[in-house]
Write a protein that holds these residues in place. Structure first.
Motif, short mmCIF file in Angstrom:
data_model
loop_
_atom_site.label_atom_id
_atom_site.label_comp_id
_atom_site.label_asym_id
_atom_site.label_seq_id
_atom_site.Cartn_x
_atom_site.Cartn_y
_atom_site.Cartn_z
N ARG A 28 0.87 -1.18 0.00
CA ARG A 28 0.00 0.00 0.00
C ARG A 28 0.90 1.22 0.00
N HIS A 29 0.60 2.19 -0.87
CA HIS A 29 1.44 3.38 -1.03
C HIS A 29 0.64 4.64 -0.79
N SER A 30 1.24 5.57 -0.05
CA SER A 30 0.66 6.89 0.17
C SER A 30 1.82 7.88 0.19
N ALA A 46 -6.31 5.19 -7.37
CA ALA A 46 -6.35 5.57 -5.96
C ALA A 46 -7.59 5.01 -5.28
N GLY A 77 -7.16 7.84 4.50
CA GLY A 77 -6.16 8.38 3.58
C GLY A 77 -6.44 7.97 2.16
N THR A 78 -5.57 8.37 1.26
CA THR A 78 -5.65 8.01 -0.15
C THR A 78 -4.45 7.13 -0.48
N TYR A 79 -4.72 5.97 -1.07
CA TYR A 79 -3.67 4.98 -1.29
C TYR A 79 -3.73 4.42 -2.71
N THR A 80 -2.58 3.94 -3.18
CA THR A 80 -2.53 3.09 -4.37
C THR A 80 -1.93 1.77 -3.92
#
Length: 118
Positions: free
Chosen positions: A38-40, A91, A69-72
Motif C-alpha cells: 500500500r502506497h501513500s 487511488a 487516507g488516499t492509497y494506491t
C-alpha cells in the motif's frame, strides 16, 4: 521472464477494509505467489498480510484496518529469487466511519438507510 500481475483493482472509496484484486500475467514463468504493498506519498506498507516471504496464491485479498487516507496498491509477483512489480492501481480513498463528522441531520436519507461517504 516472470509473469507480471496486471495493476490491482481497488474500490474508489472504502471504509476500513480495502478489497484488492488483480489478474495474474500470462506468457512467462508461472509465479510462486504475490505480495501487495500500500502506497501513500513516499510511504510504503505491507498490505493484505503479505510480504516477500508471506506470498499470496489467490488473485484477491483484503487489506484490513486501513487508516484514513488516499492509497494506491502495487502487486509484486515472485518466483524463487526473482520479483516483478505491477504498475500502481488507481487511488482508493479510505474513510473510516468513526472519522465522519455530521454537521447536521441528513435531509435525503430515511431511517435505517446506510450513509456512505461521497
Amino acid at each position: 521472464m516472470v509473469d507480471t500481475a496486471l495493476p490491482a483493482t481497488v474500490p474508489a472509496t472504502a471504509a476500513t477494509n480495502v478489497a484488492v484484486s488483480w489478474t495474474p500475467g500470462t506468457g512467462g514463468t508461472a509465479v510462486t505467489g504475490c505480495y501487495v504493498t500500500r502506497h501513500s506519498g513516499t510511504t510504503t506498507a505491507a498490505a493484505c498480510a503479505s510480504s516477500p516471504v508471506t506470498l499470496l496464491t489467490a488473485a484477491t485479498c483484503t487489506d484490513a484496518a486501513v487508516p484514513d487516507g488516499t492509497y494506491t496498491y502495487v502487486v509484486t509477483a515472485a518466483y524463487v529469487s526473482w520479483t516483478t512489480a505491477s504498475i500502481a492501481s488507481a487511488a482508493a480513498i479510505v474513510v473510516n466511519a468513526s472519522a465522519l463528522v455530521l454537521t447536521g441531520p441528513p435531509t435525503d436519507t430515511l431511517a435505517g438507510d446506510t450513509i456512505a461517504p461521497r
